[in-house]
Design an enzyme around this catalytic site. Structure first.
Site, mmCIF file in Angstrom:
data_model
loop_
_atom_site.group_PDB
_atom_site.id
_atom_site.type_symbol
_atom_site.label_atom_id
_atom_site.label_comp_id
_atom_site.label_asym_id
_atom_site.label_seq_id
_atom_site.Cartn_x
_atom_site.Cartn_y
_atom_site.Cartn_z
ATOM 1 N N CYS A 166 69.418 42.666 -1.273
ATOM 2 C CA CYS A 166 68.474 43.369 -0.208
ATOM 3 C C CYS A 166 69.370 44.141 0.743
ATOM 4 C CB CYS A 166 67.928 42.099 0.797
ATOM 5 S SG CYS A 166 67.205 40.873 0.040
ATOM 6 N N ASP A 167 70.599 43.664 1.185
ATOM 7 C CA ASP A 167 71.307 44.404 2.252
ATOM 8 C C ASP A 167 72.605 44.996 1.898
ATOM 9 O OD1 ASP A 167 69.234 43.887 3.707
ATOM 10 O OD2 ASP A 167 70.074 41.905 4.859
ATOM 11 N N CYS A 206 71.090 38.150 1.864
ATOM 12 C CA CYS A 206 70.762 38.530 0.732
ATOM 13 C C CYS A 206 71.500 39.568 0.251
ATOM 14 C CB CYS A 206 69.250 38.725 0.855
ATOM 15 S SG CYS A 206 68.525 39.370 -0.612
HETATM 16 C C1 LIG Z 1 66.568 38.978 6.238
HETATM 17 C C2 LIG Z 1 65.995 39.220 4.955
HETATM 18 C C3 LIG Z 1 65.980 40.358 4.404
HETATM 19 C C4 LIG Z 1 65.237 40.518 3.052
HETATM 20 N N1 LIG Z 1 65.387 41.772 2.444
HETATM 21 C C5 LIG Z 1 64.758 42.141 1.476
HETATM 22 C C6 LIG Z 1 64.764 43.168 0.806
HETATM 23 O O1 LIG Z 1 64.938 44.099 1.302
HETATM 24 N N2 LIG Z 1 63.976 43.405 -0.448
HETATM 25 C C7 LIG Z 1 63.420 42.453 -1.376
HETATM 26 O O2 LIG Z 1 62.878 42.639 -2.197
HETATM 27 N N3 LIG Z 1 63.734 41.195 -0.561
HETATM 28 C C8 LIG Z 1 64.240 41.079 0.681
HETATM 29 N N4 LIG Z 1 64.171 39.649 1.116
HETATM 30 C C9 LIG Z 1 63.447 38.314 0.373
HETATM 31 C C10 LIG Z 1 62.066 38.587 0.474
HETATM 32 O O3 LIG Z 1 61.652 38.852 1.748
HETATM 33 C C11 LIG Z 1 61.494 37.478 0.051
HETATM 34 O O4 LIG Z 1 61.824 37.380 -1.325
HETATM 35 C C12 LIG Z 1 59.864 37.433 -0.101
HETATM 36 O O5 LIG Z 1 59.254 37.526 1.245
HETATM 37 C C13 LIG Z 1 59.428 36.191 -0.593
HETATM 38 O O6 LIG Z 1 58.064 36.432 -0.604
HETATM 39 P P1 LIG Z 1 56.851 35.081 -0.636
HETATM 40 O O7 LIG Z 1 55.547 35.498 -0.354
HETATM 41 O O8 LIG Z 1 57.276 34.166 -1.720
HETATM 42 O O9 LIG Z 1 57.493 34.177 0.591
HETATM 43 P P2 LIG Z 1 57.584 34.401 2.318
HETATM 44 O O10 LIG Z 1 57.808 35.686 2.490
HETATM 45 O O11 LIG Z 1 58.765 33.346 2.601
HETATM 46 O O12 LIG Z 1 56.172 34.256 2.931
HETATM 47 C C14 LIG Z 1 55.765 32.655 3.039
HETATM 48 C C15 LIG Z 1 55.055 32.690 4.037
HETATM 49 O O13 LIG Z 1 54.243 31.011 4.101
HETATM 50 C C16 LIG Z 1 54.057 30.799 5.517
HETATM 51 N N5 LIG Z 1 53.975 29.239 5.496
HETATM 52 C C17 LIG Z 1 54.976 28.433 5.061
HETATM 53 N N6 LIG Z 1 54.550 27.097 5.296
HETATM 54 C C18 LIG Z 1 53.080 27.336 5.792
HETATM 55 C C19 LIG Z 1 52.308 26.135 6.061
HETATM 56 N N7 LIG Z 1 52.468 25.059 5.852
HETATM 57 N N8 LIG Z 1 50.853 26.907 6.417
HETATM 58 C C20 LIG Z 1 50.775 28.037 6.575
HETATM 59 N N9 LIG Z 1 51.581 29.170 6.235
HETATM 60 C C21 LIG Z 1 52.876 28.702 5.733
HETATM 61 C C22 LIG Z 1 55.399 31.422 6.030
HETATM 62 O O14 LIG Z 1 55.255 31.489 7.541
HETATM 63 C C23 LIG Z 1 55.253 32.637 5.306
HETATM 64 O O15 LIG Z 1 54.741 33.842 6.185
HETATM 65 C C24 LIG Z 1 64.627 39.659 2.396
HETATM 66 C C25 LIG Z 1 64.654 38.126 2.957
HETATM 67 C C26 LIG Z 1 65.244 37.840 4.235
HETATM 68 C C27 LIG Z 1 65.154 36.719 5.028
#
Ligand SMILES: Cc1cc2nc3c(=O)[nH]c(=O)nc-3n(C[C@H](O)[C@H](O)[C@H](O)COP(=O)(O)OP(=O)(O)OC[C@H]3O[C@@H](n4cnc5c(N)ncnc54)[C@H](O)[C@@H]3O)c2cc1C
Length: 307
Positions: free
Chosen positions: A138-139, A135
């Protein structure tokens, strides 16, 4: 004993899920969050988040995840660590099943996120966060004035390369074909930028000490191999939304993201999609949290019979 009927079940405990839960409980709804791994979602994969407002020194992704969870629990949200295995979202009462239990709710917020597609090249997991990133927004700042490459050829890859070209000393864009898939406006901007294109090349190996020091490239036409020295590689070959569970029930776009606009409403009454899992332009912690708040608001309106 009769099963509890929740006002809202949130599937996924990332920033979108816990923010939906926080706003839901604070509106007087009974809320259950089901998370299959640990609090925080994708944030737990990153040591430092520097672009979430309110943390001028940055914060570890793990800590931010735990804080978001605590915020929701403080006001009475319930949280269970179980994987949702199947759902039935068509009726007025939604059914959500884990391996051991069946839960019932009047609304469901889907916040299961999306994860970056990996190259599958050996050593990738070991080097993730040590020179391999997924990303640029992000990084990118970690690579200020360094030499990096973006791997990919679609819109996101070109966007990432352009963003990095404003931060890094040198940016390559490595693509396995001799033409990009990105739309013309992006390509025009790219061709006018300082980004150097590396055509017809596949990343087939990682060079490393304790961090990435470069990549091995294989020419897709001649099979010839060469090495490219790098401080960082941004893999931008697509993301995979975690939506298999909802196939055949909720409407999705061709990439598998749940079709929903800023209201987070899906095609199914009482079902909302928040965060990275829905169709949107910018997938970040702050936009996921914003979606969570909107999803709870939309759910509240739905329960009040107003949508
Ligand atoms: C390496 C990395 C670095 C990042 N750095 C940044 C940053 O610096 N700044 C920034 O703003 N964004 C960053 N991001 C992006 C950011 O993390 C995501 O945009 C954000 O976390 C999305 O949030 P979300 O709640 O939509 O989904 P997610 O964070 O993906 O959370 C989804 C959750 O659902 C759970 N889940 C999935 N399926 C099921 C199921 N069947 N039953 C129960 N639970 C389930 C998963 O385990 C997970 O915990 C980064 C991403 C990555 C991979």
């Amino acid at each position: 004993m009769e099963e509890k009927l929740y006002d809202m079940i949130v599937i996924g405990g990332g920033p979108a899920g816990y923010t939906a839960a926080l706003y839901g409980v604070r509106s007087g709804l009974s809320v259950l969050v089901l998370e299959k791994l640990s609090a925080g979602g994708q944030m737990t994969n990153t040591e430092q988040i520097d672009n979430y407002p309110g943390f001028p020194e940055g914060i570890s992704g793990f800590e931010l995840g735990e804080r978001m969870q605590q915020g929701a629990l403080r006001f009475g949200a319930e949280n269970q660590f179980s994987e949702v295995k199947s759902v039935d979202l068509s009726g007025k009462i939604k059914i959500v099943r884990t391996r051991k239990k069946e839960f019932h709710a009047r609304t469901v917020v889907i916040a299961t996120g999306a994860y970056p597609r990996k190259t599958g090249v050996e050593g990738e997991d070991r080097l993730a966060g040590r020179g391999i990133a997924y990303c640029a927004a992000c990084d990118g700042m970690f690579y200020k004035d360094k030499t990096v490459a973006v791997y990919g050829g679609g819109n996101s890859a070109v966007e990432d390369a352009l963003l990095l070209s404003r931060i890094c000393r040198k940016v390559y864009l490595i693509h396995r074909r001799d033409a990009l898939r990105a739309v013309k406006v992006y390509q025009d901007a790219l061709f006018q930028s300082s980004v150097e294109l590396v055509w017809n090349s596949r990343v087939t190996g990682f060079l490393s000490e304790d961090r990435l020091t470069g990549v091995e490239l294989t020419d897709t036409k001649t099979g010839e191999k060469r090495q490219l020295a790098l401080d960082g590689l941004f893999v931008s070959i697509g993301r995979i939304p975690d939506t298999k569970l909802f196939e055949g029930q909720a409407a999705m776009d061709e990439a598998g993201y749940l079709a929903a606009d800023e209201t987070t409403c899906t095609n199914l009454p009482g079902v909302f999609a928040a965060g990275d899992v829905r169709t949107k332009q910018l997938r970040q912690v702050v936009t996921a949290a914003a979606d969570g708040a909107m999803a709870a608001w939309s759910a509240e309106q739905y329960l009040a019979g107003e949508v």
